[in-house]
Design a protein around this motif. Structure first.
Motif, PDB file in Angstrom:
ATOM      1  N   GLY A  61       0.773  -1.221   0.000  1.00 45.07           N
ATOM      2  CA  GLY A  61       0.000   0.000   0.000  1.00 45.07           C
ATOM      3  C   GLY A  61       0.807   1.275   0.000  1.00 45.07           C
ATOM      4  N   SER A  62       2.122   1.170  -0.160  1.00 44.78           N
ATOM      5  CA  SER A  62       2.931   2.386  -0.116  1.00 44.78           C
ATOM      6  C   SER A  62       4.222   2.177  -0.902  1.00 44.78           C
ATOM      7  CB  SER A  62       3.265   2.744   1.339  1.00 44.78           C
ATOM      8  OG  SER A  62       4.040   1.716   1.921  1.00 44.78           O
ATOM      9  N   TYR A  63       4.946   3.260  -1.058  1.00 45.11           N
ATOM     10  CA  TYR A  63       6.252   3.170  -1.694  1.00 45.11           C
ATOM     11  C   TYR A  63       7.227   2.483  -0.761  1.00 45.11           C
ATOM     12  CZ  TYR A  63       4.653   6.444  -5.221  1.00 45.11           C
ATOM     13  OH  TYR A  63       3.968   7.033  -6.239  1.00 45.11           O
ATOM     14  N   TRP A  64       8.167   1.796  -1.327  1.00 42.83           N
ATOM     15  CA  TRP A  64       9.227   1.184  -0.535  1.00 42.83           C
ATOM     16  C   TRP A  64      10.292   2.246  -0.279  1.00 42.83           C
ATOM     17  CZ3 TRP A  64      10.395  -4.549  -0.583  1.00 42.83           C
ATOM     18  CH2 TRP A  64       9.234  -5.296  -0.768  1.00 42.83           C
ATOM     19  N   ILE A  65      11.038   2.104   0.790  1.00 44.46           N
ATOM     20  CA  ILE A  65      12.075   3.061   1.164  1.00 44.46           C
ATOM     21  C   ILE A  65      13.378   2.664   0.478  1.00 44.46           C
ATOM     22  CG2 ILE A  65      13.386   4.037   3.094  1.00 44.46           C
ATOM     23  CD1 ILE A  65      10.932   3.005   4.851  1.00 44.46           C
ATOM     24  N   MET A  66      14.003   3.631  -0.198  1.00 42.51           N
ATOM     25  CA  MET A  66      15.255   3.325  -0.871  1.00 42.51           C
ATOM     26  C   MET A  66      16.388   3.240   0.145  1.00 42.51           C
ATOM     27  SD  MET A  66      16.960   4.850  -4.313  1.00 42.51           S
ATOM     28  CE  MET A  66      15.694   4.049  -5.251  1.00 42.51           C
ATOM     29  N   TRP A  67      17.213   2.214   0.013  1.00 43.91           N
ATOM     30  CA  TRP A  67      18.395   2.024   0.839  1.00 43.91           C
ATOM     31  C   TRP A  67      19.544   2.748   0.140  1.00 43.91           C
ATOM     32  CZ3 TRP A  67      20.227   0.512   5.380  1.00 43.91           C
ATOM     33  CH2 TRP A  67      21.541   0.103   5.485  1.00 43.91           C
ATOM     34  N   LYS A  68      19.986   3.819   0.720  1.00 42.77           N
ATOM     35  CA  LYS A  68      21.040   4.653   0.117  1.00 42.77           C
ATOM     36  C   LYS A  68      20.604   5.110  -1.278  1.00 42.77           C
ATOM     37  CE  LYS A  68      24.661   2.439   2.806  1.00 42.77           C
ATOM     38  NZ  LYS A  68      25.963   1.806   2.783  1.00 42.77           N
ATOM     39  N   LEU A  69      21.566   5.408  -2.133  1.00 36.68           N
ATOM     40  CA  LEU A  69      21.275   5.781  -3.519  1.00 36.68           C
ATOM     41  C   LEU A  69      21.404   4.543  -4.401  1.00 36.68           C
ATOM     42  CD1 LEU A  69      23.282   9.113  -3.819  1.00 36.68           C
ATOM     43  CD2 LEU A  69      20.798   8.849  -3.667  1.00 36.68           C
ATOM     44  N   PRO A  70      20.829   4.566  -5.608  1.00 41.33           N
ATOM     45  CA  PRO A  70      21.081   3.451  -6.522  1.00 41.33           C
ATOM     46  C   PRO A  70      22.584   3.282  -6.723  1.00 41.33           C
ATOM     47  CG  PRO A  70      19.319   4.826  -7.362  1.00 41.33           C
ATOM     48  CD  PRO A  70      19.924   5.556  -6.184  1.00 41.33           C
ATOM     49  N   LEU A  71      22.998   2.081  -7.027  1.00 42.45           N
ATOM     50  CA  LEU A  71      24.427   1.768  -7.172  1.00 42.45           C
ATOM     51  C   LEU A  71      24.865   2.024  -8.617  1.00 42.45           C
ATOM     52  CD1 LEU A  71      24.213  -1.479  -5.068  1.00 42.45           C
ATOM     53  CD2 LEU A  71      25.215   0.686  -4.341  1.00 42.45           C
ATOM     54  N   PHE A  72      24.870   3.302  -8.994  1.00 38.33           N
ATOM     55  CA  PHE A  72      25.201   3.703 -10.366  1.00 38.33           C
ATOM     56  C   PHE A  72      26.575   3.184 -10.770  1.00 38.33           C
ATOM     57  CE2 PHE A  72      22.287   7.089  -8.918  1.00 38.33           C
ATOM     58  CZ  PHE A  72      21.299   6.937  -9.880  1.00 38.33           C
ATOM     59  N   GLY A  73      26.629   2.472 -11.886  1.00 41.55           N
ATOM     60  CA  GLY A  73      27.892   2.004 -12.429  1.00 41.55           C
ATOM     61  C   GLY A  73      28.533   0.847 -11.677  1.00 41.55           C
ATOM     62  N   GLU A  74      27.890   0.340 -10.658  1.00 40.41           N
ATOM     63  CA  GLU A  74      28.496  -0.747  -9.881  1.00 40.41           C
ATOM     64  C   GLU A  74      28.500  -2.035 -10.697  1.00 40.41           C
ATOM     65  OE1 GLU A  74      30.712  -2.414  -7.690  1.00 40.41           O
ATOM     66  OE2 GLU A  74      30.000  -0.656  -6.566  1.00 40.41           O
ATOM     67  N   GLN A  75      29.661  -2.632 -10.832  1.00 44.88           N
ATOM     68  CA  GLN A  75      29.842  -3.863 -11.600  1.00 44.88           C
ATOM     69  C   GLN A  75      30.161  -5.061 -10.712  1.00 44.88           C
ATOM     70  OE1 GLN A  75      30.177  -4.079 -15.314  1.00 44.88           O
ATOM     71  NE2 GLN A  75      28.924  -2.250 -15.114  1.00 44.88           N
TER      72      GLN A  75
END
Length: 120
Positions: A61-75
């Motif tokens: 019923g709601s948005y999920w909470i983001m853990w930190k920022l997205p892992l941009f470029g993480e391989q």
């Protein structure tokens, strides 16, 4: 014109075992090796991994909470899995899901719950 329908799986908000969270939740629980393979698949496509969490009673019923920022470029698959584990350690009663954002289509390409929360 025929309308698309969704199947509602009746379960109580505090029933974590029967909750459905997209395609992967209709399959048997994934092992650590299967989760790792999915993370590798996300990385191979150049998608951006992200981690979210929420309490079981708020999963639908709601948005999920983001853990930190997205892992941009993480391989590094190990780094992505470690972040999911860190989120779970910080919020052991919450569901934790891993997302893969497709940067070309600018949309969420995949999402799967990697840790199921508990009700205390």
């Amino acid at each position: 014109m025929r309308r698309a329908t969704t199947q509602d799986h009746r379960s109580a908000p505090d029933e974590t075992a029967g909750r459905r969270f997209g395609t992967f939740s209709y399959l048997p629980p994934m092992s650590a090796e299967r989760i790792r393979a999915q993370v590798e698949w996300i990385v191979q496509r150049g998608w951006t991994p992200a981690i979210e969490h929420t309490a079981p009673q708020h999963a639908h019923g709601s948005y999920w909470i983001m853990w930190k920022l997205p892992l941009f470029g993480e391989q590094r698959v190990e780094r992505i899995l470690a972040e999911a584990d860190a989120c779970h350690a910080a919020h052991p009663s919450h569901h934790v899901r891993l997302l893969g954002y497709d940067r070309l289509r600018q949309t969420q390409g995949t999402a799967m719950v990697v840790h199921r929360g508990t009700t205390a």
